[in-house]
Motif scaffolding. Structure first.
Motif, PDB file in Angstrom:
ATOM      1  N   LEU A  12       0.827  -1.206   0.000  1.00 56.66           N
ATOM      2  CA  LEU A  12       0.000   0.000   0.000  1.00 56.66           C
ATOM      3  C   LEU A  12       0.861   1.255   0.000  1.00 56.66           C
ATOM      4  CD1 LEU A  12      -2.830   1.271   0.223  1.00 56.66           C
ATOM      5  CD2 LEU A  12      -2.602   1.113   2.716  1.00 56.66           C
ATOM      6  N   PHE A  13       1.918   1.268   0.820  1.00 55.90           N
ATOM      7  CA  PHE A  13       2.799   2.431   0.906  1.00 55.90           C
ATOM      8  C   PHE A  13       3.470   2.699  -0.443  1.00 55.90           C
ATOM      9  CE2 PHE A  13       7.055   4.202   1.715  1.00 55.90           C
ATOM     10  CZ  PHE A  13       6.709   5.375   2.355  1.00 55.90           C
ATOM     11  N   ARG A 127      -5.569   6.702   6.323  1.00 53.93           N
ATOM     12  CA  ARG A 127      -4.329   7.078   5.645  1.00 53.93           C
ATOM     13  C   ARG A 127      -4.520   7.113   4.125  1.00 53.93           C
ATOM     14  NH1 ARG A 127       0.996   3.753   7.095  1.00 53.93           N
ATOM     15  NH2 ARG A 127       0.575   4.863   9.056  1.00 53.93           N
ATOM     16  N   ILE A 128      -5.263   6.161   3.598  1.00 57.08           N
ATOM     17  CA  ILE A 128      -5.513   6.132   2.161  1.00 57.08           C
ATOM     18  C   ILE A 128      -6.216   7.404   1.715  1.00 57.08           C
ATOM     19  CG2 ILE A 128      -6.800   4.967   0.322  1.00 57.08           C
ATOM     20  CD1 ILE A 128      -6.331   2.330   1.832  1.00 57.08           C
ATOM     21  N   TYR A 129      -7.250   7.801   2.450  1.00 56.28           N
ATOM     22  CA  TYR A 129      -7.998   9.011   2.085  1.00 56.28           C
ATOM     23  C   TYR A 129      -7.113  10.261   2.158  1.00 56.28           C
ATOM     24  CZ  TYR A 129     -12.594   6.852   1.750  1.00 56.28           C
ATOM     25  OH  TYR A 129     -13.674   6.104   1.342  1.00 56.28           O
ATOM     26  N   LEU A 180     -14.784  12.466  -4.925  1.00 58.63           N
ATOM     27  CA  LEU A 180     -15.701  12.050  -3.860  1.00 58.63           C
ATOM     28  C   LEU A 180     -14.985  11.712  -2.548  1.00 58.63           C
ATOM     29  CD1 LEU A 180     -17.845  11.999  -6.170  1.00 58.63           C
ATOM     30  CD2 LEU A 180     -18.896  10.093  -4.946  1.00 58.63           C
ATOM     31  N   PRO A 181     -13.826  11.028  -2.585  1.00 55.63           N
ATOM     32  CA  PRO A 181     -13.095  10.845  -1.327  1.00 55.63           C
ATOM     33  C   PRO A 181     -12.697  12.161  -0.665  1.00 55.63           C
ATOM     34  CG  PRO A 181     -12.295   9.286  -2.950  1.00 55.63           C
ATOM     35  CD  PRO A 181     -13.230  10.224  -3.666  1.00 55.63           C
ATOM     36  N   THR A 182     -12.305  13.166  -1.469  1.00 59.98           N
ATOM     37  CA  THR A 182     -11.951  14.470  -0.912  1.00 59.98           C
ATOM     38  C   THR A 182     -13.170  15.152  -0.292  1.00 59.98           C
ATOM     39  OG1 THR A 182     -10.220  14.710  -2.595  1.00 59.98           O
ATOM     40  CG2 THR A 182     -10.889  16.698  -1.420  1.00 59.98           C
ATOM     41  N   THR A 386      -9.757   2.087  -5.250  1.00 65.90           N
ATOM     42  CA  THR A 386     -11.153   2.452  -4.972  1.00 65.90           C
ATOM     43  C   THR A 386     -12.017   1.213  -4.808  1.00 65.90           C
ATOM     44  OG1 THR A 386     -10.863   4.482  -6.286  1.00 65.90           O
ATOM     45  CG2 THR A 386     -13.114   3.814  -5.789  1.00 65.90           C
ATOM     46  N   LEU A 387     -11.790   0.215  -5.669  1.00 70.33           N
ATOM     47  CA  LEU A 387     -12.523  -1.043  -5.539  1.00 70.33           C
ATOM     48  C   LEU A 387     -12.206  -1.713  -4.204  1.00 70.33           C
ATOM     49  CD1 LEU A 387     -14.339  -3.259  -6.638  1.00 70.33           C
ATOM     50  CD2 LEU A 387     -12.386  -4.161  -7.923  1.00 70.33           C
TER      51      LEU A 387
END
Length: 468
Positions: A12-13, A127-129, A180-182, A386-387
């Motif tokens: 992920l990082f 953290r992802i967002y 949309l995440p923002t 996103t999935l």
């Protein structure tokens, strides 16, 4: 931290850091179009190889992956199975089975990334967002810096005045997964003025980019997604609509004052002018017509479109038509049914996490019906992420996936079959992607003699038999 946790966090990082780096990419010249595009594909290929190696190494990851897959909704499993078998048939019957199957195992590997990202989201969702919001800022800086440099040298600014991307639409295809995440972050941080205003500014940056790059398709897709969220989420409807109109107003101001035309006027007296709104279809209708004409029942296999079309495009700018040409009628219909089923599920859900992540996912897929969102490397990576977030939002409400409950037992013929299939898929995927990457590196010296430059898996030359 256990080994599987370290592997997932590392994957992920690496993915998020890579997205940050490529979002403001000043180390590869924009004149070097091939390397600028291919470097991103190599990066995604590296992540895929890392993911398969992690899965092969960790028995716990195998168990968690099995749990994710076995608890998919039955309708989803059926539709995905139909698509996979349809793809295998089309690839086997194609004129170039090797190239077709390498394309298939690459796409299958993106599915693996989604599974692993969904598992990672259990501990790293916030953290992802946050990373996604910083990616948004860096995309704006890619446009801002390029515009200011051109103004400084008294050059005209166009939709191609950007750093790090061979085409403005490649940047827009990343944006569709970020808005949309923002917006969700802005809403969740509304009681913290500093963070709330930062995310509001980030939303305005997206609008400014849409306007500066004349991005009609992504604007419509994102706006529709936001309005759907407002319609579904009555308690937040007023706030969502307020943030929407504020983003539009401040985005327009940001574009006029920071990007164009005010900077050019202040530097060298360029007169103000209003950009014309395009109403044409830039060749898409003809491209879609040709796609329908060349389509056949069983498809032509992976890369079937790019190797058969007479157009100068590497894809039909429509994900459903791409599946139709490559894999045939049945997989294409299954794909559309899966999107419709997901849309209905999101509409019926009462969970905000499911709505937000689901609408973000569907917004990207909606844009893929008029653009190459599912073809470009960084956009594919954001799609997988996103999935993964959507998948996690679905499974987190089920106690089976709780971090505080033990995983399902590994005994039984189904799990044993899964292990064998995993090993087979890993071997074929690693071999296919390594082979394709090796041929690409080996073949760079021959590219000067070719003239067709269009993006698909690589930047151009996708049908040279000696290379691919």
């Amino acid at each position: 931290m256990k080994a599987e946790g370290i592997l997932l966090s590392s994957l992920l990082f690496l993915a998020l850091i890579g997205l940050l780096v490529f979002s403001f990419n000043t180390f590869i010249s924009r004149d070097d179009i091939i390397l600028l595009y291919d470097a991103k594909r190599f990066f995604v290929c590296f992540l895929i190889l890392f993911a398969w190696c992690a899965l092969l190494y960790s028995n716990t990851l195998k168990q968690q992956t099995y749990d994710r897959l076995i608890h998919l909704n039955q309708t989803t499993r059926i539709l995905l199975t139909i698509m996979l078998f349809g793809a295998l048939i089309a690839n086997t019957l194609s004129e170039h089975p090797l190239r077709s199957h390498t394309d298939f195992f690459y796409l299958l590997s993106l599915g693996l990334l989604s599974v692993l990202f969904s598992i990672s989201a259990q501990n790293h969702r916030v953290r992802i967002y946050i990373y996604l919001s910083w990616i948004s800022v860096l995309l704006f800086l890619s446009v801002l810096t390029a515009f200011w440099i051109r103004v400084y040298y008294q050059l005209d600014t166009t939709i191609h005045s950007i750093f790090g991307f061979a085409n403005a639409r490649f940047l827009n295809q990343m944006q569709v997964w970020l808005v949309l995440p923002t917006l969700y972050l802005a809403i969740t941080q509304r009681r913290k003025p500093l963070l709330f205003n930062f995310f509001r500014l980030t939303l305005a940056m997206h609008v400014a980019i849409f306007m500066a790059l004349d991005a009609r398709g992504v604007t419509i897709a994102v706006t529709t997604g936001v309005l759907l969220w407002a319609w579904l989420d009555k308690p937040l409807r007023g706030l969502i609509l307020k943030l929407l109109w504020q983003s539009i107003v401040f985005g327009i101001i940001l574009k006029l004052v920071i990007l164009e035309p005010l900077p050019a006027f202040l530097v060298y007296g360029e007169p103000f002018s209003i950009s014309k709104i395009r109403t044409d279809s830039p060749g898409r209708l003809a491209l879609w017509k040709e796609s329908l004409e060349i389509a056949q029942w069983w498809g032509y296999g992976g890369d079937g479109f790019v190797c058969r079309t007479s157009s100068a495009f590497g894809h039909p700018h429509n994900s459903a038509l791409l599946l139709l040409v490559n894999w045939g009628v049945i997989p294409a219909l299954s794909y559309l049914c899966l999107l419709l089923y997901t849309f209905i599920h999101v509409l019926q859900s009462t969970l905000r996490k499911v709505r937000v992540t689901g609408l973000s996912l569907l917004t990207g897929f909606a844009y893929s019906l008029i653009s190459g969102v599912l073809t470009m490397p960084l956009s594919q990576l954001l799609m997988a992420l996103t999935l993964g977030l959507f998948w996690f939002s679905l499974t987190s409400r089920n106690r089976t996936y709780s971090a505080f409950k033990p995983p399902l037992p590994r005994a039984g013929s189904y799990f044993q079959a899964f292990l064998y299939i995993t090993i087979i898929c890993a071997v074929f995927s690693i071999s296919a992607i390594t082979y394709k990457s090796y041929l690409r590196i080996e073949g760079y010296e021959n590219h000067v003699a070719h003239k067709k430059i269009y993006p698909q898996f690589w930047m151009g030359y996708n049908c040279e038999k000696s290379l691919y």
